[in-house]
Design a protein around this motif. Structure first.
Motif, PDB file in Angstrom:
ATOM      1  N   VAL A 136      11.799  14.346  -1.460  1.00 58.56           N
ATOM      2  CA  VAL A 136      10.359  14.610  -1.461  1.00 58.56           C
ATOM      3  C   VAL A 136       9.785  13.883  -0.260  1.00 58.56           C
ATOM      4  O   VAL A 136      10.045  12.695  -0.056  1.00 58.56           O
ATOM      5  CB  VAL A 136       9.692  14.109  -2.757  1.00 58.56           C
ATOM      6  CG1 VAL A 136       8.180  14.165  -2.627  1.00 58.56           C
ATOM      7  CG2 VAL A 136      10.151  14.928  -3.950  1.00 58.56           C
ATOM      8  N   HIS A 137       9.010  14.596   0.557  1.00 55.83           N
ATOM      9  CA  HIS A 137       8.439  14.012   1.771  1.00 55.83           C
ATOM     10  C   HIS A 137       6.995  13.583   1.536  1.00 55.83           C
ATOM     11  O   HIS A 137       6.255  14.215   0.774  1.00 55.83           O
ATOM     12  CB  HIS A 137       8.480  15.024   2.919  1.00 55.83           C
ATOM     13  CG  HIS A 137       9.864  15.399   3.346  1.00 55.83           C
ATOM     14  ND1 HIS A 137      10.654  16.277   2.636  1.00 55.83           N
ATOM     15  CD2 HIS A 137      10.601  15.000   4.419  1.00 55.83           C
ATOM     16  CE1 HIS A 137      11.817  16.423   3.245  1.00 55.83           C
ATOM     17  NE2 HIS A 137      11.814  15.660   4.327  1.00 55.83           N
ATOM     18  N   GLY A 138       6.601  12.539   2.237  1.00 54.83           N
ATOM     19  CA  GLY A 138       5.223  12.091   2.180  1.00 54.83           C
ATOM     20  C   GLY A 138       4.798  11.477   3.500  1.00 54.83           C
ATOM     21  O   GLY A 138       5.568  10.733   4.117  1.00 54.83           O
ATOM     22  N   ASP A 139       3.596  11.817   3.955  1.00 53.12           N
ATOM     23  CA  ASP A 139       3.060  11.252   5.185  1.00 53.12           C
ATOM     24  C   ASP A 139       2.244  10.008   4.865  1.00 53.12           C
ATOM     25  O   ASP A 139       1.425  10.009   3.930  1.00 53.12           O
ATOM     26  CB  ASP A 139       2.178  12.273   5.899  1.00 53.12           C
ATOM     27  CG  ASP A 139       2.975  13.470   6.401  1.00 53.12           C
ATOM     28  OD1 ASP A 139       4.160  13.287   6.748  1.00 53.12           O
ATOM     29  OD2 ASP A 139       2.420  14.583   6.425  1.00 53.12           O
ATOM     30  N   VAL A 140       2.461   8.955   5.644  1.00 53.87           N
ATOM     31  CA  VAL A 140       1.752   7.688   5.448  1.00 53.87           C
ATOM     32  C   VAL A 140       0.497   7.679   6.301  1.00 53.87           C
ATOM     33  O   VAL A 140       0.566   7.793   7.531  1.00 53.87           O
ATOM     34  CB  VAL A 140       2.656   6.495   5.815  1.00 53.87           C
ATOM     35  CG1 VAL A 140       1.880   5.181   5.729  1.00 53.87           C
ATOM     36  CG2 VAL A 140       3.870   6.445   4.895  1.00 53.87           C
ATOM     37  N   TYR A 141      -0.642   7.551   5.629  1.00 54.96           N
ATOM     38  CA  TYR A 141      -1.932   7.430   6.302  1.00 54.96           C
ATOM     39  C   TYR A 141      -2.454   6.011   6.086  1.00 54.96           C
ATOM     40  O   TYR A 141      -2.584   5.549   4.948  1.00 54.96           O
ATOM     41  CB  TYR A 141      -2.934   8.436   5.742  1.00 54.96           C
ATOM     42  CG  TYR A 141      -2.729   9.854   6.223  1.00 54.96           C
ATOM     43  CD1 TYR A 141      -3.616  10.433   7.143  1.00 54.96           C
ATOM     44  CD2 TYR A 141      -1.655  10.619   5.790  1.00 54.96           C
ATOM     45  CE1 TYR A 141      -3.440  11.744   7.595  1.00 54.96           C
ATOM     46  CE2 TYR A 141      -1.466  11.921   6.244  1.00 54.96           C
ATOM     47  CZ  TYR A 141      -2.355  12.471   7.137  1.00 54.96           C
ATOM     48  OH  TYR A 141      -2.166  13.758   7.588  1.00 54.96           O
ATOM     49  N   VAL A 142      -2.736   5.314   7.187  1.00 50.75           N
ATOM     50  CA  VAL A 142      -3.110   3.904   7.144  1.00 50.75           C
ATOM     51  C   VAL A 142      -4.559   3.748   7.596  1.00 50.75           C
ATOM     52  O   VAL A 142      -5.002   4.401   8.544  1.00 50.75           O
ATOM     53  CB  VAL A 142      -2.179   3.058   8.031  1.00 50.75           C
ATOM     54  CG1 VAL A 142      -2.543   1.574   7.932  1.00 50.75           C
ATOM     55  CG2 VAL A 142      -0.716   3.264   7.636  1.00 50.75           C
ATOM     56  N   PHE A 143      -5.265   2.846   6.932  1.00 54.44           N
ATOM     57  CA  PHE A 143      -6.652   2.545   7.297  1.00 54.44           C
ATOM     58  C   PHE A 143      -6.659   1.304   8.179  1.00 54.44           C
ATOM     59  O   PHE A 143      -6.267   0.223   7.757  1.00 54.44           O
ATOM     60  CB  PHE A 143      -7.490   2.301   6.045  1.00 54.44           C
ATOM     61  CG  PHE A 143      -8.959   2.118   6.313  1.00 54.44           C
ATOM     62  CD1 PHE A 143      -9.785   3.208   6.530  1.00 54.44           C
ATOM     63  CD2 PHE A 143      -9.517   0.848   6.356  1.00 54.44           C
ATOM     64  CE1 PHE A 143     -11.140   3.048   6.787  1.00 54.44           C
ATOM     65  CE2 PHE A 143     -10.870   0.676   6.598  1.00 54.44           C
ATOM     66  CZ  PHE A 143     -11.681   1.781   6.817  1.00 54.44           C
ATOM     67  N   GLU A 144      -7.101   1.464   9.434  1.00 50.40           N
ATOM     68  CA  GLU A 144      -7.063   0.370  10.402  1.00 50.40           C
ATOM     69  C   GLU A 144      -8.440  -0.218  10.682  1.00 50.40           C
ATOM     70  O   GLU A 144      -8.556  -1.270  11.293  1.00 50.40           O
ATOM     71  CB  GLU A 144      -6.450   0.859  11.725  1.00 50.40           C
ATOM     72  CG  GLU A 144      -5.030   1.395  11.615  1.00 50.40           C
ATOM     73  CD  GLU A 144      -3.986   0.300  11.460  1.00 50.40           C
ATOM     74  OE1 GLU A 144      -4.370  -0.887  11.432  1.00 50.40           O
ATOM     75  OE2 GLU A 144      -2.786   0.646  11.340  1.00 50.40           O
ATOM     76  N   ASP A 145      -9.503   0.457  10.261  1.00 46.88           N
ATOM     77  CA  ASP A 145     -10.854   0.028  10.595  1.00 46.88           C
ATOM     78  C   ASP A 145     -11.406  -0.925   9.534  1.00 46.88           C
ATOM     79  O   ASP A 145     -10.713  -1.320   8.605  1.00 46.88           O
ATOM     80  CB  ASP A 145     -11.768   1.251  10.725  1.00 46.88           C
ATOM     81  CG  ASP A 145     -11.287   2.203  11.817  1.00 46.88           C
ATOM     82  OD1 ASP A 145     -10.818   1.711  12.851  1.00 46.88           O
ATOM     83  OD2 ASP A 145     -11.377   3.426  11.607  1.00 46.88           O
ATOM     84  N   SER A 146     -12.662  -1.272   9.673  1.00 50.60           N
ATOM     85  CA  SER A 146     -13.338  -2.095   8.681  1.00 50.60           C
ATOM     86  C   SER A 146     -14.054  -1.200   7.671  1.00 50.60           C
ATOM     87  O   SER A 146     -14.798  -0.302   8.074  1.00 50.60           O
ATOM     88  CB  SER A 146     -14.353  -3.025   9.339  1.00 50.60           C
ATOM     89  OG  SER A 146     -15.179  -3.636   8.356  1.00 50.60           O
ATOM     90  N   PRO A 147     -13.846  -1.445   6.367  1.00 55.32           N
ATOM     91  CA  PRO A 147     -14.539  -0.622   5.370  1.00 55.32           C
ATOM     92  C   PRO A 147     -15.976  -1.062   5.129  1.00 55.32           C
ATOM     93  O   PRO A 147     -16.663  -0.481   4.300  1.00 55.32           O
ATOM     94  CB  PRO A 147     -13.690  -0.845   4.115  1.00 55.32           C
ATOM     95  CG  PRO A 147     -13.163  -2.237   4.269  1.00 55.32           C
ATOM     96  CD  PRO A 147     -12.939  -2.420   5.756  1.00 55.32           C
TER      97      PRO A 147
END
Length: 305
Positions: A136-147
């Motif tokens: 099963v494949h999954g793409d990693v999306y990362v949050f780099e900014d300030s929330p």
């Protein structure tokens, strides 16, 4: 089950060694993010009893393992599932796993939790002579900014967002697409230690999201009758902010075809970094036992707005 202190090529880490492993893994972020934050939540919150190993020739051969990789497997054996990290410039060291016949029983099905695709490719190179990989494949999306700049819109007056409690988790686990890979006990421990919130409409749980033991924001779901009301993006903003404030890097794992999730998280500022793969390694001539979930697995944002 008895914990094995030494394999053929790997040794068990003592807890006092783990901070140094974190320092090493930080050099390889974001590729090492899942393994790094698994150790971090283990040290900070102890939501599950993981066992971490490194190669005997560490860090010259920089391979890390942890068992169990998944908290639920068909036979419930500690060494039946694992996760692995190795830097992309040292992938030849992955061959140490092929020779590891003490910690890893290659004659039985094995369950590999989400692992960087380049590592899985290397494993598949030598495993093709032993059996097949169900992936099963999954793409990693990362949050780099300030929330901090998130615009937290108010929810309608007839709904409220509340911290989830252990008693909510059985029903959530029942709807979790990979509930054969993660047990309800870990869900109950997660909500006791890590950010986990639900949106309730007239007292009914309508949508929810939880931070996992490997630091990702996961298990976002909205019940069909409550979709298109903005609950999903509200939860994602709130969890992103709280996960970040607790010192973790917010990230999600999304199926490549899950356009709704990609749209939601891209809108919030998450960026795709790399691909991970979860797999069942099934040896030839072995009776089938255990399968990967056919849907999203632990790849999240199911039913988002």
């Amino acid at each position: 089950m008895e914990i094995v202190s030494e394999g053929r090529n790997f040794r068990l880490l003592q807890e006092e060694e783990l901070p140094a492993i974190l320092d090493f893994l930080e050099k390889y972020l974001p590729d090492s993010l899942k393994f790094h934050q698994t150790i971090k939540t283990y040290l900070n919150n102890r939501v599950w009893d993981f066992h971490f190993y490194v190669s005997r020739n560490w860090p010259v051969e920089p391979v890390c393992l942890h068992f169990p990789g998944c908290t639920s497997t068909p036979n419930g054996r500690l060494y039946e599932s694992f996760s692995v990290f190795c830097p992309s410039d040292s992938l030849e060291s992955i061959d140490l796993i092929r020779e590891e016949d003490i910690l890893i029983d290659w004659t039985r099905p094995l369950f590999l939790n989400f692992t960087h695709s380049s590592i899985v490719d290397r494993i598949e190179e030598f495993y093709k002579n032993m059996g097949t990989l169900e992936k099963v494949h999954g793409d990693v999306y990362v949050f780099e900014d300030s929330p901090m700049d998130f615009n937290m819109d108010e929810l309608p007056s007839d709904v409220e967002m509340c911290r989830l409690k252990p008693q909510h988790m059985q029903s959530i686990h029942n709807l979790y697409p990979a509930n054969d890979m993660e047990c309800v006990d870990v869900f109950e421990k997660l909500v006791s230690e890590l950010p986990a919130y639900g949106i309730f409409s007239s007292g009914e749980l309508a949508a929810w999201m939880v931070q996992s033991y490997y630091g990702a924001m996961f298990s976002m779901q909205t019940k069909p009758e409550f979709r298109r009301k903005g609950y999903g993006i509200h939860l994602a903003k709130y969890l992103t902010k709280e996960v970040s404030e607790r010192g973790y890097k917010p990230f999600v794992v999304i199926r490549p075809e899950n356009d709704a999730s990609k749209s939601l998280y891209t809108k919030l500022g998450f960026k795709k970094n790399y691909q991970m793969i979860r797999a069942v390694l099934r040896p030839d001539n072995h009776e089938q036992n255990g399968t990967l979930s056919s849907e999203n697995g632990e790849i999240e944002a199911v039913g988002v707005d």
